[in-house]
Design a protein around this motif. Sequence first.
Motif, short mmCIF file in Angstrom:
data_model
loop_
_atom_site.label_atom_id
_atom_site.label_comp_id
_atom_site.label_asym_id
_atom_site.label_seq_id
_atom_site.Cartn_x
_atom_site.Cartn_y
_atom_site.Cartn_z
N ALA A 238 6.77 -4.03 54.77
CA ALA A 238 7.64 -3.80 55.93
C ALA A 238 9.08 -3.72 55.44
O ALA A 238 9.62 -4.69 54.92
CB ALA A 238 7.47 -4.91 56.95
N THR A 239 9.70 -2.58 55.64
CA THR A 239 11.02 -2.35 55.06
C THR A 239 12.15 -2.26 56.07
O THR A 239 13.31 -2.12 55.68
CB THR A 239 11.02 -1.05 54.24
N CYS A 240 11.86 -2.32 57.36
CA CYS A 240 12.90 -2.14 58.38
C CYS A 240 14.06 -3.12 58.14
O CYS A 240 13.84 -4.34 57.99
CB CYS A 240 12.33 -2.34 59.77
N SER A 241 15.26 -2.61 58.12
CA SER A 241 16.43 -3.46 57.88
C SER A 241 16.62 -4.47 58.99
O SER A 241 17.27 -5.51 58.79
CB SER A 241 17.68 -2.59 57.72
N CYS A 242 16.07 -4.18 60.18
CA CYS A 242 16.21 -5.11 61.30
C CYS A 242 15.56 -6.45 61.00
O CYS A 242 15.94 -7.48 61.59
CB CYS A 242 15.63 -4.49 62.57
N LEU A 243 14.59 -6.46 60.10
CA LEU A 243 13.88 -7.70 59.78
C LEU A 243 14.73 -8.65 58.93
O LEU A 243 14.31 -9.78 58.66
CB LEU A 243 12.57 -7.39 59.06
N SER A 244 15.91 -8.20 58.52
CA SER A 244 16.82 -9.08 57.78
C SER A 244 17.66 -9.94 58.72
O SER A 244 18.47 -10.75 58.24
CB SER A 244 17.75 -8.24 56.89
N ASP A 245 17.46 -9.77 60.03
CA ASP A 245 18.18 -10.58 61.01
C ASP A 245 17.61 -11.99 61.02
O ASP A 245 16.54 -12.25 61.58
CB ASP A 245 18.05 -9.93 62.40
N ARG A 246 18.34 -12.92 60.40
CA ARG A 246 17.82 -14.28 60.24
C ARG A 246 17.79 -15.06 61.55
O ARG A 246 17.01 -16.01 61.68
CB ARG A 246 18.66 -15.03 59.21
N HIS A 247 18.60 -14.68 62.49
CA HIS A 247 18.57 -15.39 63.78
C HIS A 247 17.31 -15.04 64.57
O HIS A 247 16.73 -15.90 65.23
CB HIS A 247 19.82 -15.03 64.59
N ARG A 248 16.90 -13.80 64.48
CA ARG A 248 15.72 -13.37 65.23
C ARG A 248 14.43 -13.65 64.47
O ARG A 248 13.41 -13.97 65.07
CB ARG A 248 15.85 -11.88 65.54
N PHE A 249 14.50 -13.51 63.14
CA PHE A 249 13.29 -13.69 62.32
C PHE A 249 13.54 -14.75 61.26
O PHE A 249 13.70 -14.45 60.07
CB PHE A 249 12.90 -12.36 61.65
N PRO A 250 13.60 -16.02 61.65
CA PRO A 250 13.98 -17.08 60.70
C PRO A 250 12.92 -17.37 59.65
O PRO A 250 13.23 -17.98 58.61
CB PRO A 250 14.21 -18.30 61.61
N SER A 251 11.66 -16.98 59.88
CA SER A 251 10.60 -17.32 58.92
C SER A 251 10.05 -16.09 58.21
O SER A 251 9.00 -16.16 57.58
CB SER A 251 9.47 -18.06 59.63
N PHE A 252 10.77 -14.95 58.31
CA PHE A 252 10.28 -13.72 57.70
C PHE A 252 10.87 -13.53 56.30
O PHE A 252 12.08 -13.66 56.10
CB PHE A 252 10.63 -12.51 58.58
N PHE A 253 9.99 -13.21 55.36
CA PHE A 253 10.39 -12.90 53.98
C PHE A 253 9.68 -11.60 53.58
O PHE A 253 8.71 -11.18 54.23
CB PHE A 253 9.99 -14.02 53.01
N ARG A 254 10.13 -11.00 52.51
CA ARG A 254 9.43 -9.82 52.01
C ARG A 254 9.71 -9.64 50.53
O ARG A 254 10.78 -10.01 50.02
CB ARG A 254 9.84 -8.56 52.78
N THR A 255 8.72 -9.06 49.86
CA THR A 255 8.85 -8.79 48.42
C THR A 255 9.11 -7.32 48.16
O THR A 255 9.06 -6.88 47.00
CB THR A 255 7.57 -9.22 47.69
N ILE A 256 9.38 -6.56 49.19
CA ILE A 256 9.75 -5.16 49.08
C ILE A 256 11.20 -5.04 49.54
O ILE A 256 11.62 -5.74 50.48
CB ILE A 256 8.82 -4.26 49.93
N PRO A 257 12.00 -4.20 48.91
CA PRO A 257 13.39 -4.05 49.36
C PRO A 257 13.45 -3.52 50.79
O PRO A 257 12.57 -2.78 51.25
CB PRO A 257 13.98 -3.04 48.37
N SER A 258 14.49 -3.89 51.50
CA SER A 258 14.66 -3.43 52.87
C SER A 258 15.12 -1.97 52.87
O SER A 258 15.53 -1.42 51.84
CB SER A 258 15.69 -4.29 53.61
N ASP A 259 15.04 -1.37 54.04
CA ASP A 259 15.48 0.02 54.16
C ASP A 259 16.96 0.18 53.86
O ASP A 259 17.42 1.27 53.50
CB ASP A 259 15.19 0.54 55.57
N THR A 260 17.73 -0.88 54.01
CA THR A 260 19.15 -0.79 53.68
C THR A 260 19.33 -0.40 52.22
O THR A 260 20.11 0.49 51.89
CB THR A 260 19.85 -2.14 53.96
#
Length: 866
Positions: free
Chosen positions: A175-197
């Motif tokens: 999952a690469t959507c840059s929106c998932l880097s929003d720590r306030h909305r997704f505090p427990s989300f991590f990823r091992t693939i670079p974000s779309d940013t």
Amino acid sequence: MSLFVLLILLCPFDVSRSSSIFPSCKLRRQFHLNGMHKPGDVILGGLFEVHYTSVFPELTFTSEPNEHICQGFDPPGFRHAMTMAFAIEEINKNPNLLPNVTLGYSLYDNCGTLVIGFSAALSLASGQEETFLPLEQCSGGPPVLGIVGDSFSTFSIATSDVIGLFRLPIVSYFATCSCLSDRHRFPSFFRTIPSDTFQVHAMIQILKHFGWTWAGLLVSDDDYGLHVAQSFQSELTQSGLGCLAYIEILPWGNNPSELTRIVEGMKKSTARVVIVFAHQINMIQLMEEVVKQNVTGLQWIASEAWSSAAVLQTPRFMPYLGGTLGVAIRRGEILGLRDFLLRTKPGNSRNDERYMFWEHTFQCKFAPPPVDWLEAGGALCSGEEDLETVQTEFLDVSNLRPEYNIYKAVYALAYALDDMLQCQPGRGPFSSHSCASMQKLEAWQVLYYLEKVNFTIPFGDQVSFDENGDALPIYDIMNWLWLPDGGLQVLNVGVVKKTAFGDEELTLNEDKIFWNFNNNQPPRSVCSETCNPGTRMARKKGQPVCCFDCVPCSEGKISNETNSLECFSCPEDFWSSPKRDHCILKKTDFLSYHEPLGVCLTTASLLGTCICTVVLGIFTYHRSTPMVRANNSELSFLILVSLKLCFLCSLLFIGQPRLWTCQLRHAAFGISFVLCVSCILVKTMVVLAVFKASKPGGGVHLKWFGAVQQRGTVFALTCIQAAICTVWIVTASPVPHKNTQYHNDKIIYECVVGSTIGFAVLLGYIGLLAIISFLLAFLGRNLPDNFNEAKLITFSMLIFCAVWVAFVPAYINSPGKYADAVEVFAILASSFGLLMALFGPKCYIILLRPERNTKKAIMCRGAAKC
């Protein structure tokens, strides 16, 4: 949103009211999910796309709303799930990582459908047990302590919105959507693939490297594509490296009219580069229309979602997709994975993914098979088939990219658990310095350690997460090589990664890149050709900033870079080159000794000086003769010396002006001419006095014109001019000046007079003395012949005054060096006029008519009188 989530979580349970001390919770309905499970001390969950899609039957009053049929078995997707199983098995065998702890897993298939993926995530978070006692079971840990997945950004957003409320760690591998880097909305989300940013930055680096400033952008109609479109356009505009010719959203499902419109727009556009952030299914539909309209000559830039898609690497698409450049997930090596995959055996349940994989791979059915299968002559599966005997993508481990991210995600959770279990009591990070307990592990405790995890996997890559839960960004750059036999080979031609300073570093091996164009050269994709140095960009009205005209810089301005936004003025002493691409020193212009005019004036000055010297020598040699002694020979010698100075002072007006030459030239000129004219004035007055003295009773006039009085008068008149020059130089001294008013490309060196009044007084004083001398000489023009030097003085003063009267308007209207030339010409002309008028006739008599150089001859001019 939170209320909706809580309703979802609470609705499946029914708390029964019984006489029991511990009332039980009962699942109202179970989700029917395909998956694989393995027990362990700690369970990790996984969400994978093992099937492409699913079909939901029409709802009836008796059907279950969560019943579905998954379709389109995906061997690479199953390989992803098995990679997680392999990583867990490898960790369990490692005595240095999680010793005395056995990891288990629960892996579910999302079937490429959001509702199924969301249901699977809820099942992992809440468990699938039909009944449990809240006070006994709920006091323990959750069913899983971490989830690896999901593969889609949209699925991950929906899942993280809910699971994140319970601080259950989710580590996505795709999952690469840059929106998932929003720590306030997704505090427990991590990823091992670079974000779309970072993917957007990588794409922009590719565009910059090849000079592609004009490109089209195609995105999928989902969170992944829409966020990328917004981010890409914003980043490209801010960087100033290019513009988008068009942005199109690729439709989902069967929409041929929309695809036809999009491809027709691509065909008409001048952009030769097309960037696509979309999924494989979007690209398949798009390429069908591209082939139909035969749109060639495009350079495709692929996002990580399809840059390595084997389904697009067909001979039918290669004339169009050959030479594609794209970013791909970092490729890694996972030792032992292929051997583990070969040991795969079918499961015992029809909902087991291994069971479905076996039937798909060997094209058989386990007993009891469907009736239509037997009627069609289908084979039965024994479970003992050999995977080595079949050709399947499942066993292809030559290009492990998503698998590598899955591998890193599992190890990240394992290292977080290991760090947590190594905590020493009394030194823990939680309340009262406590540590987590194996008997009461909580998901939020794992989350704490996962944020700080930092390790290096056997392949050599470092794994850690930043403050947004993103891994260290790195992408491989891929190129689709179209082979002569019609096949295709995907080559790794470079890498793009983030440096220690936060910038993107692109490394490309251009010699390996295949270009699907003539001469195997990269295409040009610009809206307007580059503006060369010497021009500036003028934006075309109503078009993007990349569409512009190249306007030449005006005179005096330059641009020394390509695509300059404006032209810059040269410094004061510089001027633009003919091509307007650099500044050059302005040509300097002044009355020089090397130019013809300067040579002529210098020659005339030296000639006049030499003539004065010769005349002075003649008069000195014949100083005892009556012609020299007549009318005070001392004044004649003084006039010759002053004329010599007049000739020499003209040289101060030639050459580059300096401070001392500017100050000296007018002072020397003024004093020299006053000395000369005052001597002539005194000589004229002496002539008149001698005439009056020859009359009865006139001797009294001569006592006022003795030698001492004559010298004193000359000295006094000259001192007045010297005083004028001194005051002028002290109060407003002439100084050298760089004049650029006459010519923009030239510097005219000149002397500014400083004070116009001072210069006017200097000239006026000389003029006053000359006029007085002229009037006195004019009054004495009819004196007897023996005193007739007054006629020579009259004629010389007439020449002098005529020259200087003509000088004033000529000087005022002459620019630059020509003003100096006019002044030098006036000095020389008046000096030659005085020299010839006063001394020419005398030298003629002395040298050519010596018989007239006698006292008798001077006293009586005609033969009759003598």
